[in-house]
Design an enzyme around this catalytic site. Structure first.
Site, PDB file in Angstrom:
ATOM      1  NE  ARG A   1      18.056  99.421  41.495  1.00 34.34           N
ATOM      2  CZ  ARG A   1      18.491 100.799  42.113  1.00 34.34           C
ATOM      3  NH1 ARG A   1      19.571 101.028  42.026  1.00 34.34           N
ATOM      4  NH2 ARG A   1      17.341 101.252  42.593  1.00 34.34           N
TER       5      ARG A   1
ATOM      6  CB  VAL B   1      10.716  94.350  42.841  1.00 39.29           C
ATOM      7  CG1 VAL B   1       9.396  93.757  43.315  1.00 39.29           C
ATOM      8  CG2 VAL B   1      11.348  93.533  41.634  1.00 39.29           C
ATOM      9  CD  GLU B   2      15.933  94.449  44.043  1.00 40.98           C
ATOM     10  OE1 GLU B   2      16.353  95.368  44.694  1.00 40.98           O
ATOM     11  OE2 GLU B   2      16.262  93.152  44.522  1.00 40.98           O
ATOM     12  N   GLY B   3      13.508  99.317  43.171  1.00 40.70           N
ATOM     13  CA  GLY B   3      13.121 100.428  42.680  1.00 40.70           C
ATOM     14  C   GLY B   3      12.312 100.627  41.448  1.00 40.70           C
TER      15      GLY B   3
END
Length: 833
Positions: free
Chosen positions: A380, A502-504
């Site tokens: 992030r 992606v990544e949340g």
């Protein structure tokens, strides 16, 4: 003195004490001193004075004597608080405990210490890191052809894979003692940024092994044996890693993960009765999964025979498993929106692994979710922000040039006000993205693990990239939607959902994580209150709660006074940053951000107090509060960058645009919060405190937008700073090189073209033929032969730039039909019975 005068003095003192957040002791001393002075000086109202003493002294005694205060007040509040606090799952608790609080804590304080931010050293690359960017990264970019990667081969070329492995791209975060490059977070970010401006496929391929995955998990939690075995192999590319977390039924909700491991004993590779785990799982969306040799796996671990201890449900666990282990199946590839990085599903059926394959060994059992949450900051904070910045810089440089080169009605399209508006957004957001990339990566290098800041960076930077790319598509028009080697935008446009997802997923990140986590982690008191409520020792919890609660109450009242005062004075009296670097022209932004920080602290406190656990489900309200916190951070990063760069005055329009846009967005988010607040009287009260004179912030003006757009339309030091760090080949056969070359030629010819148009308008020249017109213009000395040459060169360059790729009738795809969709999802790559 009259009662009115004394009342005004008291009101001023109370307001001042709240504004400067005086301690309870100072409050007590000042109150007693004021009452004593009133009694001594004014003898006209003894009964009123006596009443004031009688009402005030008991309150002061109760508040200052803690045992009495706990008995009469805080214990009652504490037990009520325990009843209304919503339950928190283990995964939620571990997510809250992950990472550190950094500048986000200052923004939540209501009174950010700007000197503290300005004293943070400017992030900088080492000589070795810069040499890597100028050498191997530049050479890798040069060997990539994004059209061939995305349209023909659907993968990086073999030579690129070899180059990536041989030059340590997979080992940027691995220390040199293990054979890695040992780069900083800033260098990791800079590498991904440059690659993203050339090929998203290459950027994703490189960033994943250096983000959340086996290398980072091993570095932080692995045993020495695991580190010594795997890290050198990962650094050289001998092992290609992936990490399998997401499953068909469990994405964001990790607690719903169905993948299971059971502790048991079994013979393994010739060894008898090995303590291990029997695993069953199914995962998808796993980047590098189809080519990985080393699988990081997250699963729930159970110990029904109590072979590891007393607990049966040990929790989420992470393990490293070679992909040729019996029982593993590697599925066929996914095809993410025409950006063909390696991505696919995998599953395991009764896969047995020894217990020491858990990351961290046996002691790592049940620690997987904590590990993942603590490591999530890399993806992030670094990778996705870098990808967003690289793509946006490419748009700013390329589309800015295109808008100056492309003409309609004998005018560069960049001169049209509608195009200027889009160019201004591109320029302003790109400046903000680079500022945020630098500051966030720099924080990681300083040892921070900024959980909330990383979520802010991930959401707002990927969303800003989406705006930039969409604006760039609008400006380039038809040429942007026709695929081919000349099109530098379409693949970036197609890739937008990747970084958004992606990544949340972004919706989840904004509505639940940024404020939901930030309100607890960054608030100076809320986390301590929650911990007191969960304390198993009720007496100790009550004592802790008492200590924190009354400070929290004072904090809330202070923010009420501060918000109203800052609103009434338009923050003009806020102390200016004392740091010597701060440019006077941007001081007003520090003052206004301080005002909005106080507003955020107030709105957050009142929302948590009024809505309690219900706020967790009011996702639209928490999303608007997230927007306030997010834009406070983005504007802070922008001001930090401006000062770090030496406050170049040519960049001031960009800073003005970003700060004005962020303040306007903060204002709109707060107003939307108040308009939709379920408790209407409280909403009106908050609006009066925060905006006593109404909405005073405005969007960036047209004049300011014109200045920002102008930076993109002409070569300059400001334009170079704005787009520094991307791949900018000088080769005229490459898109960027061709655009830069054409831009210079077009600008060089503009004066001569102006003289030509003036002569045509006066009737001196024929307009039937450009060639004939130029010859005639030279003949009658409207322009010189040299100027005619400039016009011809510009026309040829313009023609080359606006050209669009074309193909045979079947688009050349007859030999590349898609596979039969009836095929099974899984086609075994590694399977041993």
């Amino acid at each position: 003195m009259s009662v009115l005068v004394w009342s005004l003095i008291a009101l001023t003192l109370v307001w001042s004490l709240f504004y400067f957040r005086a301690s309870l002791m100072i409050w007590t001393l000042v109150t007693v001193a004021c009452l004593a002075a009133w009694t001594w000086i004014d003898s006209t109202s003894p009964y009123l004075q006596f009443t004031a003493w009688i009402l005030t002294l008991p309150v002061l005694v109760v508040l200052n004597l803690r045992p009495l205060r706990r008995q009469l007040l805080s214990n009652r509040i504490f037990y009520l608080f325990k009843k209304v606090v919503p339950p928190m799952s283990v995964t939620e608790q571990e997510a809250l405990n992950a990472g550190t609080v950094w500048w986000d804590g200052e923004l939540f304080s209501g009174a950010p210490r700007w000197d503290k931010l300005q004293q943070v050293p400017k992030p900088a690359l080492s000589d070795e890191e810069q040499a890597f960017l100028d050498g191997p990264v530049e050479r890798l970019c040069a060997m990539l052809n994004d059209w061939e990667i995305t349209h023909l081969h659907h993968d990086l070329p073999e030579e690129a894979w070899r180059f990536i492995k041989d030059n340590g791209f997979f080992g940027m975060i691995i220390p040199k003692r293990f054979g890695g490059l040992g780069f900083s977070a800033l260098a990791h970010s800079a590498v991904v940024e440059k690659l993203a401006s050339r090929s998203v496929t290459a950027a994703v391929t490189v960033m994943v092994p250096n983000s959340l995955g086996p290398a980072e998990l091993l570095l932080r939690y692995g045993t020495e044996a695991q580190k010594n075995h795997f890290l050198p192999r990962l650094a050289t590319g001998e092992e290609i890693p992936c990490f399998a977390l997401t499953g068909p039924e469990a994405g964001s909700d990790a607690s719903a993960m169905p993948d299971r491991g059971v502790v048991c004993r079994q013979d393994f590779e010739g060894r008898k009765d090995v303590l291990g785990i029997r695993l069953n799982w199914e995962k998808r969306y796993i980047t590098l999964g189809p080519v990985a040799t080393l699988l990081g796996l997250a699963f729930k671990l159970y110990d029904p025979e109590h072979l590891l201890g007393d607990k049966e449900d040990l929790g989420i666990t992470a393990a490293l498993i070679p992909t040729d282990t019996p029982g593993i199946e590697i599925g066929r590839r996914h095809f993410p929106v025409n950006i063909p990085f390696q991505n696919g599903p995998n599953k395991g059926k009764d896969v047995f692994i020894p217990i020491d394959w858990i990351i961290g060994g046996k002691d790592g059992a049940g620690q997987g979710w904590r590990m993942l949450m603590e490591c999530l900051a890399a993806g992030r904070s670094i990778s996705l922000p870098a990808l967003s910045t690289g793509a946006s810089k490419l748009c700013a440089r390329a589309v800015g040039a295109y808008a100056r080169i492309r003409r309609q009605f004998n005018l560069p399209i960049g001169k049209f006000e509608g195009i200027e508006e889009a160019l201004a957004r591109i320029g302003g957001l790109t400046y903000m993205l680079e500022a945020t990339r630098r500051m966030t990566a720099g924080a990681v290098d300083l040892g921070e693990e900024p959980a909330v800041v990383s979520a802010i960076a991930k959401y707002y930077m990927t969303e800003s990239m989406r705006k930039v790319v969409n604006d760039a598509m609008d400006i380039q028009g038809g040429a942007a939607i026709c695929l081919g080697p000349r099109n530098f935008l379409a693949r970036a446009y197609q890739a937008l959902p990747i970084s958004i997802t992606v990544e949340g997923a972004n919706i989840l990140t904004r509505c639940l994580i940024i404020f939901g986590q930030g309100a607890i982690r960054c608030h100076p008191y809320v986390l301590a209150e929650l911990e007191a409520a969960k304390d198993q020792d009720a007496r100790r919890g009550a004592v802790s709660f008492d200590y924190v609660f009354f400070r929290h109450a004072g904090f809330t009242l202070s923010n009420m006074a501060r918000s109203l005062f800052l609103g009434l004075t338009n923050a003009k009296l806020v102390k200016k940053p004392a740091h010597a670097k701060v440019d006077k022209k941007v001081v007003k932004y520090y003052q206004q951000l301080t005002r909005m920080s106080s507003a955020l602290a107030l709105a957050s406190d009142m929302s948590m107090l009024a809505l309690g656990g219900e706020l967790k489900r009011k996702e639209r309200l928490s999303g608007r509060l997230a927007d306030v916190l997010g834009h406070l951070y983005l504007a802070s990063a922008t001001l930090k960058r401006f000062q770090d760069d030496g406050a170049p005055q040519q960049d001031l329009p960009l800073v003005d645009w970003v700060c004005q846009n962020s303040l306007f967005t903060i204002q709109e988010s707060l107003m939307e919060l108040f308009r939709n607040y379920p408790i209407r009287p409280l909403a009106h009260f908050l609006r009066i405190l925060v905006f006593p004179f109404g909405q005073t912030y405005r969007k960036p003006s047209d004049r300011l937008g014109h200045k920002v757009a102008s930076i993109l339309l002409s070569p300059s030091a400001a334009r170079d700073r704005l787009t520094d760090g991307i791949y900018c080949p000088k080769d005229n056969t490459q898109v960027i090189g061709r655009l830069d070359n054409a831009l210079e030629k077009v600008i060089a010819a503009e004066h001569a073209e102006h003289k030509l148009r003036k002569a045509i308008k006066a009737g001196q020249l024929d307009t039937d033929s450009t060639v004939a017109t130029l010859e005639q213009a030279v003949k009658i000395e409207v322009i010189t032969e040299q100027e005619a040459g400039l016009i011809r060169a510009a026309a040829q360059a313009r023609s080359e730039i606006i050209a669009v790729d074309d193909f045979p009738a079947d688009l050349g795809l007859s030999a590349a039909q898609p596979a039969d969709t009836a095929q099974p999802l899984f086609e075994t790559k590694h399977h041993v019975n």
